[in-house]
Design a protein around this motif. Sequence first.
Motif, PDB file in Angstrom:
ATOM      1  N   ARG A 236      53.003  51.135  84.161  1.00 47.50           N
ATOM      2  CA  ARG A 236      53.893  51.517  83.063  1.00 47.50           C
ATOM      3  C   ARG A 236      54.084  50.375  82.065  1.00 47.50           C
ATOM      4  O   ARG A 236      54.009  50.581  80.849  1.00 47.50           O
TER       5      ARG A 236
ATOM      6  N   SER B 268      41.418  56.135  86.455  1.00 49.02           N
ATOM      7  CA  SER B 268      42.770  56.017  87.007  1.00 49.02           C
ATOM      8  C   SER B 268      43.770  56.612  86.023  1.00 49.02           C
ATOM      9  O   SER B 268      43.439  56.875  84.854  1.00 49.02           O
ATOM     10  N   SER B 269      45.010  56.795  86.463  1.00 50.70           N
ATOM     11  CA  SER B 269      46.020  57.390  85.582  1.00 50.70           C
ATOM     12  C   SER B 269      46.275  56.511  84.360  1.00 50.70           C
ATOM     13  O   SER B 269      46.438  57.013  83.242  1.00 50.70           O
TER      14      SER B 269
ATOM     15  N   ASP C 279      51.973  55.482  87.451  1.00 52.57           N
ATOM     16  CA  ASP C 279      52.521  54.643  88.509  1.00 52.57           C
ATOM     17  C   ASP C 279      53.355  53.525  87.896  1.00 52.57           C
ATOM     18  O   ASP C 279      53.082  53.063  86.773  1.00 52.57           O
ATOM     19  N   VAL C 280      54.331  53.061  88.648  1.00 49.80           N
ATOM     20  CA  VAL C 280      55.199  51.989  88.160  1.00 49.80           C
ATOM     21  C   VAL C 280      54.383  50.758  87.798  1.00 49.80           C
ATOM     22  O   VAL C 280      54.686  50.054  86.835  1.00 49.80           O
ATOM     23  N   SER C 281      53.321  50.507  88.522  1.00 44.59           N
ATOM     24  CA  SER C 281      52.523  49.297  88.319  1.00 44.59           C
ATOM     25  C   SER C 281      51.827  49.250  86.965  1.00 44.59           C
ATOM     26  O   SER C 281      51.479  48.173  86.477  1.00 44.59           O
TER      27      SER C 281
END
Length: 331
Positions: A193, A159-160, A189-191
């Motif tokens: 960060r 994942s990123s 993704d914001v989740s």
Amino acid sequence: MIQNKNLVVVRNLRKLFPVKAGFFGKPKSFVHAVDDVSFSIKKGQTMGLVGESGCGKTTIGRLVLRLLEKTSGEVEYKGKNIFNFNKLEQKQFRREAQLIFQDAFSSFDLRKCVGDIVGEPLKVHGLASGSELTDRVADLLKTVGLKPELMREFPHTLSSGQKQCVGMARSIALNSEFVVADEPISSLDVSVRAQVLNLLKDLQEEKDLTYLFISHDIRVVRWLATHIAVMYLGKLVEYAETEELFVHRYHPYTEALLNAVPVEDPFKRRERKILLGEVPSPVDPAPGCRFQPRCEYAVDQCRLETPPLVEKSPGHWVACFVDFHGAGNFS
């Protein structure tokens, strides 16, 4: 602004990129990417470098790691100019100063698995091999919150957030002291960060790391940085301790950056000021303040002279001729 016992000291740093033209490709003009920038970072501190895209933040990050050669100026690390290092000193510097990329995935060799990517610095510097290398890579992955089983995975399966954590594991593999984090969460993704930012903070406390944290998001910088430097078109326009900058700002561009931050409370309203005009070209800029074409407070002196960086209050440095005061406390 330059103090004693700093880990990193930047003095009058400049980087010009030639713009080639003509039959023989001789440069007729130059892009002023970084123009006479000075600052210092003490050991264990985090300096946040903020500004719009194209202002020279990433160029500074690469200059202080000597991934680019300077046009003029100095970068001192532990009291020595990195541009004068011999091969042995350069190798030692490479062990102690590392980079976290904006897009970690682009820095990976996609033919290698995670274990090889994280362990490569240890092999290159001859610090581990065989089972010892495997154990150290496993420990590094645990340190950044990943399972050791990921050593056998390839980057495209991650994942990123996992990719960025792998990049961070590689950056601390050599027990680094100084890390340049170049927009490390902008591609996430914001989740995830908050997870990466918390990890950066935990690593700093655990390993006594010193950060140069580059970002366009001043909210993130406020949470992580002890000091903030604001850049505009290759110039440093304001520098102060983080909370001091948010309470008292003396440059209109800093105020514009803060004003652009959205209000999180839906029941709160704040008057928004839109920063008008386009960013001027960095190619052979005209005399005067770089920000004056977009500044509503500009005076004649701003158009004729380049404002020097002066100390407005203890530890608070500003490059502006206008006696500007921000709108007060920002929350």
